[in-house]
Design a protein around this motif. Structure first.
Motif, PDB file in Angstrom:
ATOM      1  N   SER A  24     -13.625  14.895 -24.153  1.00 12.27           N
ATOM      2  CA  SER A  24     -12.941  15.546 -25.278  1.00 12.27           C
ATOM      3  C   SER A  24     -13.872  15.740 -26.464  1.00 12.27           C
ATOM      4  CB  SER A  24     -11.716  14.726 -25.704  1.00 12.27           C
ATOM      5  OG  SER A  24     -10.765  14.681 -24.672  1.00 12.27           O
ATOM      6  N   ALA A  25     -14.634  14.691 -26.793  1.00 12.81           N
ATOM      7  CA  ALA A  25     -15.570  14.772 -27.919  1.00 12.81           C
ATOM      8  C   ALA A  25     -16.700  15.745 -27.618  1.00 12.81           C
ATOM      9  CB  ALA A  25     -16.128  13.383 -28.240  1.00 12.81           C
ATOM     10  N   PRO A  74     -10.647   8.314 -22.800  1.00  9.99           N
ATOM     11  CA  PRO A  74      -9.873   8.530 -24.031  1.00  9.99           C
ATOM     12  C   PRO A  74      -8.542   9.227 -23.768  1.00  9.99           C
ATOM     13  CG  PRO A  74     -12.159   9.297 -24.283  1.00  9.99           C
ATOM     14  CD  PRO A  74     -11.943   9.035 -22.829  1.00  9.99           C
ATOM     15  N   ALA A  75      -7.613   9.018 -24.671  1.00 11.16           N
ATOM     16  CA  ALA A  75      -6.323   9.715 -24.604  1.00 11.16           C
ATOM     17  C   ALA A  75      -6.542  11.212 -24.796  1.00 11.16           C
ATOM     18  CB  ALA A  75      -5.382   9.177 -25.673  1.00 11.16           C
ATOM     19  N   GLY A  76      -5.773  12.008 -24.102  1.00  7.68           N
ATOM     20  CA  GLY A  76      -5.846  13.453 -24.273  1.00  7.68           C
ATOM     21  C   GLY A  76      -6.714  14.176 -23.272  1.00  7.68           C
ATOM     22  N   GLY A  77      -7.524  13.433 -22.503  1.00  7.64           N
ATOM     23  CA  GLY A  77      -8.390  14.064 -21.518  1.00  7.64           C
ATOM     24  C   GLY A  77      -7.666  14.324 -20.209  1.00  7.64           C
ATOM     25  N   ALA A 115     -21.270  20.107 -20.004  1.00  6.78           N
ATOM     26  CA  ALA A 115     -21.159  19.692 -18.606  1.00  6.78           C
ATOM     27  C   ALA A 115     -19.980  18.737 -18.534  1.00  6.78           C
ATOM     28  CB  ALA A 115     -22.442  18.992 -18.152  1.00  6.78           C
ATOM     29  N   ASP A 116     -18.900  19.179 -17.898  1.00 12.01           N
ATOM     30  CA  ASP A 116     -17.697  18.346 -17.900  1.00 12.01           C
ATOM     31  C   ASP A 116     -16.776  18.747 -16.756  1.00 12.01           C
ATOM     32  OD1 ASP A 116     -16.037  16.328 -18.796  1.00 12.01           O
ATOM     33  OD2 ASP A 116     -15.065  17.542 -20.326  1.00 12.01           O
ATOM     34  N   SER A 117     -15.779  17.906 -16.518  1.00 11.62           N
ATOM     35  CA  SER A 117     -14.695  18.315 -15.630  1.00 11.62           C
ATOM     36  C   SER A 117     -13.862  19.313 -16.425  1.00 11.62           C
ATOM     37  CB  SER A 117     -13.878  17.113 -15.166  1.00 11.62           C
ATOM     38  OG  SER A 117     -13.358  16.397 -16.262  1.00 11.62           O
ATOM     39  N   SER A 118     -12.729  19.707 -15.939  1.00 18.41           N
ATOM     40  CA  SER A 118     -12.101  20.942 -16.419  1.00 18.41           C
ATOM     41  C   SER A 118     -11.469  20.912 -17.806  1.00 18.41           C
ATOM     42  CB  SER A 118     -11.059  21.399 -15.406  1.00 18.41           C
ATOM     43  OG  SER A 118     -10.129  20.359 -15.172  1.00 18.41           O
ATOM     44  N   SER A 119     -12.000  20.123 -18.720  1.00 17.91           N
ATOM     45  CA  SER A 119     -11.542  20.203 -20.115  1.00 17.91           C
ATOM     46  C   SER A 119     -11.812  21.587 -20.688  1.00 17.91           C
ATOM     47  CB  SER A 119     -12.255  19.147 -20.966  1.00 17.91           C
ATOM     48  OG  SER A 119     -13.642  19.416 -21.018  1.00 17.91           O
ATOM     49  N   TRP A 120     -12.797  22.277 -20.125  1.00 19.96           N
ATOM     50  CA  TRP A 120     -13.175  23.609 -20.597  1.00 19.96           C
ATOM     51  C   TRP A 120     -12.204  24.708 -20.141  1.00 19.96           C
ATOM     52  CZ3 TRP A 120     -13.423  25.317 -15.757  1.00 19.96           C
ATOM     53  CH2 TRP A 120     -13.984  24.492 -14.779  1.00 19.96           C
TER      54      TRP A 120
END
Length: 331
Positions: free
Chosen positions: A194-195, A46-49, A209-214
């Protein structure tokens, strides 16, 4: 003195060479003229990630090198496989390229995407890895990963975590951790990081659990980072231990790359490899990669292909170990 026969033979040879040159000329002109129009780059997220952001930077630099714009098109879904399939199915003329998630080596074997990553793709450049981690809301009762494991053992299957899609790196990495810890979680799948992030920030899910979006939310105090999944601690969050440090033999970096459909003309492939080599090694990309905690892990096309082949073999064992086929069937 030249005989009539020798003169005729000489004319024949020269004439043959001239004809061959005329035949080869259009091909050379085509290669020399590539690219003659904008290139479409399919980003399967998605856009924004974080992936979207890093790929836009790479495309801008590579486009400058090629003399034509590279337009990024987001085709998210199916844990990155929707866009990857679209790219692999495009005409191999160099005008449709895209990001290749390394998880294609897993999904191809699970049968959820009809792509043979060993035959259906041209590999141009491995770009960068990812910093995965487990984060919780700031007011979560879990202050450490040990707290999570203790609670999960007391109440199996109750604690929830958000991830970016069944069978993807965030899902499989978390299940590897759960298996190593001897616990069971309730996995909640989303179409992208993102969601998943938004629902954890909204405290609808226990963990992310994610890559560095956090990352920015950890720095702002909205989230707490419990562990990262790399071989070593990430410099930006040097106080956060890795899963390996905490006694769980799990390392997930999942480097992504850039590719095209199989059958790309060699001269076009070389032009693209050269352009993306410059892009990945540029200071602009390194700055973006650093800002999203994505270690640069560049490999040129041939080495990148060998890397994919090795990961494909590793995934065969991982699928068996985690019973992923059964897990996918259950959804």
């Amino acid at each position: 003195m030249k005989t009539t026969t020798s003169v005729a033979r000489r004319h024949f040879v020269l004439g043959g060479l001239g004809a061959a040159a005329l035949i080869a000329a259009p091909a050379r002109a085509l290669a020399a003229g590539y690219p003659e129009r904008p290139i479409t780059f399919i980003c399967p997220w998605p856009a924004g990630g974080t992936a979207d952001r890093s790929m836009r930077t790479i495309c801008q630099i590579a486009g400058s090198e090629l003399g034509q714009p590279i337009a990024l098109e987001n085709r998210a879904g199916a844990s990155g496989m929707l866009g990857t399939k679209a790219m692999a199915s495009a005409k191999p003329d160099g005008y449709t390229i895209g990001q290749i998630p390394i998880s294609v080596t897993r999904f191809a074997q699970l049968g959820t995407v009809q792509i043979d990553p060993l035959k259906d793709l041209t590999y141009l450049a491995r770009t960068s890895g990812q910093t995965f981690g487990i984060a919780v809301p700031a007011n979560s009762p879990f202050k450490s990963l040990k707290d999570v494991v203790t609670q999960a053992k007391a109440k199996p299957g109750i604690l929830t975590y958000a991830h970016a899609g069944i069978g993807g790196a965030t899902h499989v990495g978390m299940e590897q951790f759960a298996q190593a810890a001897g616990v069971k979680f309730n996995a909640i799948a989303y179409k992208g990081g993102s969601a998943a992030l938004q629902d954890v920030l909204g405290e609808q899910v226990d963990m992310l659990a994610d890559s560095s979006s956090w990352a920015p939310h950890v720095e702002s105090g909205k989230l707490r980072l419990l562990a990262t999944w790399g071989e070593a601690r990430t410099p930006r969050f040097k106080d956060t231990p890795t899963l390996k440090e905490l006694g769980f033999d799990v390392v997930v970096e999942a480097p992504n790359g850039i590719g095209a459909p199989a059958g790309l003309p060699p001269d076009v492939e070389k032009r693209l490899r050269d352009a993306f080599r410059v892009a990945v090694q540029s200071d602009d990309f390194r700055k973006v990669a650093e800002s999203i905690d994505a270690p640069v892990m560049y490999q040129d096309g041939p080495d990148y292909r060998k890397y994919v082949q090795s990961v494909y073999r590793q995934e065969t064992e991982l699928i068996r170990k985690l019973n992923l086929k059964e897990m996918m069937a259950k959804g």
